[in-house]
Design an enzyme around this catalytic site. Structure first.
Site, PDB file in Angstrom:
ATOM      1  N   GLY A  76     -23.383   4.436   4.331  1.00  0.00           N
ATOM      2  CA  GLY A  76     -22.506   5.007   3.310  1.00  0.00           C
ATOM      3  C   GLY A  76     -22.929   4.567   1.916  1.00  0.00           C
ATOM      4  O   GLY A  76     -22.740   3.420   1.532  1.00  0.00           O
ATOM      5  N   VAL A  77     -23.570   5.496   1.195  1.00  0.00           N
ATOM      6  CA  VAL A  77     -24.004   5.161  -0.165  1.00  0.00           C
ATOM      7  C   VAL A  77     -23.158   5.956  -1.167  1.00  0.00           C
ATOM      8  O   VAL A  77     -23.654   6.762  -1.940  1.00  0.00           O
ATOM      9  CB  VAL A  77     -25.529   5.358  -0.376  1.00  0.00           C
ATOM     10  N   GLY A  78     -21.855   5.697  -1.103  1.00  0.00           N
ATOM     11  CA  GLY A  78     -20.901   6.309  -2.023  1.00  0.00           C
ATOM     12  C   GLY A  78     -20.676   5.396  -3.208  1.00  0.00           C
ATOM     13  O   GLY A  78     -21.604   4.737  -3.693  1.00  0.00           O
ATOM     14  N   VAL A  85     -19.210   2.448  -3.661  1.00  0.00           N
ATOM     15  CA  VAL A  85     -19.552   1.033  -3.510  1.00  0.00           C
ATOM     16  C   VAL A  85     -20.965   0.876  -2.939  1.00  0.00           C
ATOM     17  O   VAL A  85     -21.773   0.104  -3.454  1.00  0.00           O
ATOM     18  CB  VAL A  85     -18.531   0.309  -2.599  1.00  0.00           C
ATOM     19  N   LYS A 138       0.855  -1.183   0.000  1.00  0.00           N
ATOM     20  CA  LYS A 138       0.000   0.000   0.000  1.00  0.00           C
ATOM     21  C   LYS A 138       0.891   1.232   0.000  1.00  0.00           C
ATOM     22  O   LYS A 138       2.044   1.175   0.453  1.00  0.00           O
ATOM     23  CB  LYS A 138      -0.867  -0.014   1.269  1.00  0.00           C
TER      24      LYS A 138
HETATM   25  P1  NAD Z   1     -16.778   6.494  -0.929  1.00  0.00           P
HETATM   26  O1  NAD Z   1     -16.010   7.580  -0.274  1.00  0.00           O
HETATM   27  O2  NAD Z   1     -17.211   6.646  -2.355  1.00  0.00           O
HETATM   28  O3  NAD Z   1     -18.099   6.174  -0.090  1.00  0.00           O
HETATM   29  C1  NAD Z   1     -18.152   6.195   1.297  1.00  0.00           C
HETATM   30  C2  NAD Z   1     -19.437   6.896   1.675  1.00  0.00           C
HETATM   31  O4  NAD Z   1     -19.581   6.827   3.089  1.00  0.00           O
HETATM   32  C3  NAD Z   1     -19.451   8.361   1.284  1.00  0.00           C
HETATM   33  O5  NAD Z   1     -20.638   8.643   0.580  1.00  0.00           O
HETATM   34  C4  NAD Z   1     -19.374   9.077   2.617  1.00  0.00           C
HETATM   35  O6  NAD Z   1     -20.052  10.305   2.603  1.00  0.00           O
HETATM   36  C5  NAD Z   1     -20.045   8.077   3.534  1.00  0.00           C
HETATM   37  N1  NAD Z   1     -19.699   8.240   4.947  1.00  0.00           N
HETATM   38  C6  NAD Z   1     -18.516   8.625   5.492  1.00  0.00           C
HETATM   39  N2  NAD Z   1     -18.624   8.669   6.824  1.00  0.00           N
HETATM   40  C7  NAD Z   1     -19.879   8.281   7.126  1.00  0.00           C
HETATM   41  C8  NAD Z   1     -20.593   8.127   8.339  1.00  0.00           C
HETATM   42  N3  NAD Z   1     -20.043   8.390   9.523  1.00  0.00           N
HETATM   43  N4  NAD Z   1     -21.863   7.697   8.276  1.00  0.00           N
HETATM   44  C9  NAD Z   1     -22.458   7.463   7.092  1.00  0.00           C
HETATM   45  N5  NAD Z   1     -21.839   7.609   5.902  1.00  0.00           N
HETATM   46  C10 NAD Z   1     -20.565   8.016   5.933  1.00  0.00           C
HETATM   47  O7  NAD Z   1     -15.899   5.178  -0.727  1.00  0.00           O
HETATM   48  P2  NAD Z   1     -16.111   3.778  -1.443  1.00  0.00           P
HETATM   49  O8  NAD Z   1     -15.127   3.636  -2.531  1.00  0.00           O
HETATM   50  O9  NAD Z   1     -17.558   3.544  -1.709  1.00  0.00           O
HETATM   51  O10 NAD Z   1     -15.625   2.789  -0.276  1.00  0.00           O
HETATM   52  C11 NAD Z   1     -16.465   2.507   0.829  1.00  0.00           C
HETATM   53  C12 NAD Z   1     -15.729   1.609   1.808  1.00  0.00           C
HETATM   54  O11 NAD Z   1     -15.355   0.400   1.160  1.00  0.00           O
HETATM   55  C13 NAD Z   1     -14.420   2.202   2.350  1.00  0.00           C
HETATM   56  O12 NAD Z   1     -14.231   1.756   3.667  1.00  0.00           O
HETATM   57  C14 NAD Z   1     -13.368   1.588   1.444  1.00  0.00           C
HETATM   58  O13 NAD Z   1     -12.098   1.516   2.089  1.00  0.00           O
HETATM   59  C15 NAD Z   1     -13.952   0.212   1.227  1.00  0.00           C
HETATM   60  N6  NAD Z   1     -13.494  -0.429  -0.017  1.00  0.00           N
HETATM   61  C16 NAD Z   1     -13.701   0.175  -1.214  1.00  0.00           C
HETATM   62  C17 NAD Z   1     -13.268  -0.447  -2.374  1.00  0.00           C
HETATM   63  C18 NAD Z   1     -13.502   0.176  -3.734  1.00  0.00           C
HETATM   64  O14 NAD Z   1     -13.313  -0.515  -4.740  1.00  0.00           O
HETATM   65  N7  NAD Z   1     -13.912   1.430  -3.808  1.00  0.00           N
HETATM   66  C19 NAD Z   1     -12.628  -1.690  -2.306  1.00  0.00           C
HETATM   67  C20 NAD Z   1     -12.462  -2.307  -1.062  1.00  0.00           C
HETATM   68  C21 NAD Z   1     -12.896  -1.651   0.086  1.00  0.00           C
END
Ligand code: NAD
Length: 358
Positions: A180-182, A184, A80
């Protein structure tokens, strides 16, 4: 600050520090283990409070990548990178190109990809100075972004959890809360909606909540309220350490299956969940869809059908972890760690006498 005796050091093969005064780059690359292949893991950019926080983060994350890739059956090790700085203010093309120079100094022992604070576009800039970069394959359906594959893998693993916990193969009417509806979480919620689940969502950004409500008919709940809901399954897709003494005592869900990394605040919380009868899908097993996608991008000749097929093995791996945990009266997290350690040849791993998970 200690390095070799750092609590998160855990036999890292290499930790490299780099500073480029011209662009302002300050970065660390951690290579945990390369027994199965070159280390691959995202490059995170974050305004760490101090160097110690950055070191701790990169060590924990790179170790996690070794376990994740081993469990996903990839010929990859774990590594990483972190860039110390605010991505909204300090990220420049010069800084990213300097990061490419840094990655190049490791000669391929570390391959980078996008992560929090970095994007596909950033990978292209890093890629101007190194070929050891993935996640920028234009031929993949989503232009290199691993999030859709992560979401699909979580969906597959979640179905395995539902089958194990309730003996059903459909998700019709299943009440699921998504934190968290980002990138993923939203895609996972969409797959769940299509499968007939009833959704409850929260986020810290109102537009993300609105999108889930408007497009998926989800019910919006408060950021803290999410832990008290009367739901069947909880899908954490925001951040780590959300399974702790406080939240676990409040959860009513029978299973937890989500994308967030490092969901357990401490290792012992896996046992707390087991005692409470909550089935926990270990995070690095269920969220491996993204690394699987990135691996195939790196290999060249990206074939979406092949990637999908590999991601679907998350379901069988998960079933095997659940089964072994039941048989041995162990936590699912412990079983996953042991199987991963057997695979990458951790020196403390038990000798390979029993069958490893799929
Ligand atoms: P992202 O930033 O697009 O989405 C995360 C969402 O969570 C955001 O919309 C954010 O506003 C919301 N959030 C943050 N704090 C919060 C809280 N306290 N309460 C409610 N919502 C909150 O990130 P992502 O890419 O969707 O990843 C989500 C998680 O999955 C992370 O932990 C990331 O490390 C993990 N992950 C992602 C991937 C990937 O391919 N993107 C792969 C493996 C693991």
């Amino acid at each position: 600050m200690s390095i070799f005796s750092h609590p998160a050091y855990d036999k890292h093969e290499q930790v490299a520090f780099y500073q480029d005064a011209k662009s302002g780059l300050k970065a660390i690359i951690a290579v945990h283990n390369t027994n199965l292949g070159p280390s691959l893991g995202g490059c995170r950019m974050w305004p760490y409070a101090d160097d110690g926080e950055a070191l701790n983060d990169v060590l924990r994350l790179s170790r996690g990548m070794t376990y994740k890739s081993a469990m996903a059956g990839l010929k990859l090790g774990g590594g990483k990178a972190v860039i110390i700085g605010d991505p909204r203010q300090q990220k420049t093309p010069e800084l990213l190109r300097a990061m490419g120079d840094f990655i190049n100094t490791l000669g391929g022992r570390y391959i980078t990809a996008e992560d929090s604070g970095t994007s596909v576009e950033d990978m292209h800039l890093i890629g101007e100075h190194t070929r050891f970069v993935s996640g920028l394959n234009e031929s993949s359906e989503h232009g290199g972004d691993p999030s859709p594959s992560t979401a699909y893998g979580v969906f597959v693993g979640l179905r395995a959890a539902v089958e194990h916990r309730w003996g059903r193969t459909d998700l019709n009417g299943l009440r699921v809360s998504v934190q968290g509806v980002g990138n993923v979480g939203f895609r996972l919620a969409k797959l769940l909606k299509e499968a007939g689940a009833e959704l409850f969502v929260t986020d810290i950004f109102q537009d993300n909540i609105d999108r889930a409500v408007d497009e998926l008919g989800a019910t919006a709940v408060g950021a803290d309220e999410i832990f008290d809901l009367d739901v069947d399954l909880f899908a954490p897709c925001a951040m780590g350490a959300i399974l702790n003494d406080d939240t676990i005592s409040r959860l009513k869900a029978g299973a937890i299956a989500g994308a967030a990394n490092n969901q357990l605040a401490e290792e012992r919380h896996a046992e707390v969940l087991r005692e409470k009868g909550i089935l926990y899908a270990p995070d690095y097993v269920i969220n491996a869809g993204g690394i699987i996608d990135v691996y195939y991008q790196q290999q060249g000749g990206y074939d979406p059908a092949q990637v999908k097929e590999h991601i679907e093995t998350i379901g069988t791996t998960m079933q095997e972890v659940f089964r072994r945990a039941d048989e041995n009266g162990e936590t699912t997290a412990h079983v996953a760690d042991r199987v991963a350690e057997e695979r990458f040849g951790h020196e403390d791993a038990p000798k390979k006498t029993d069958s490893a998970a799929a």
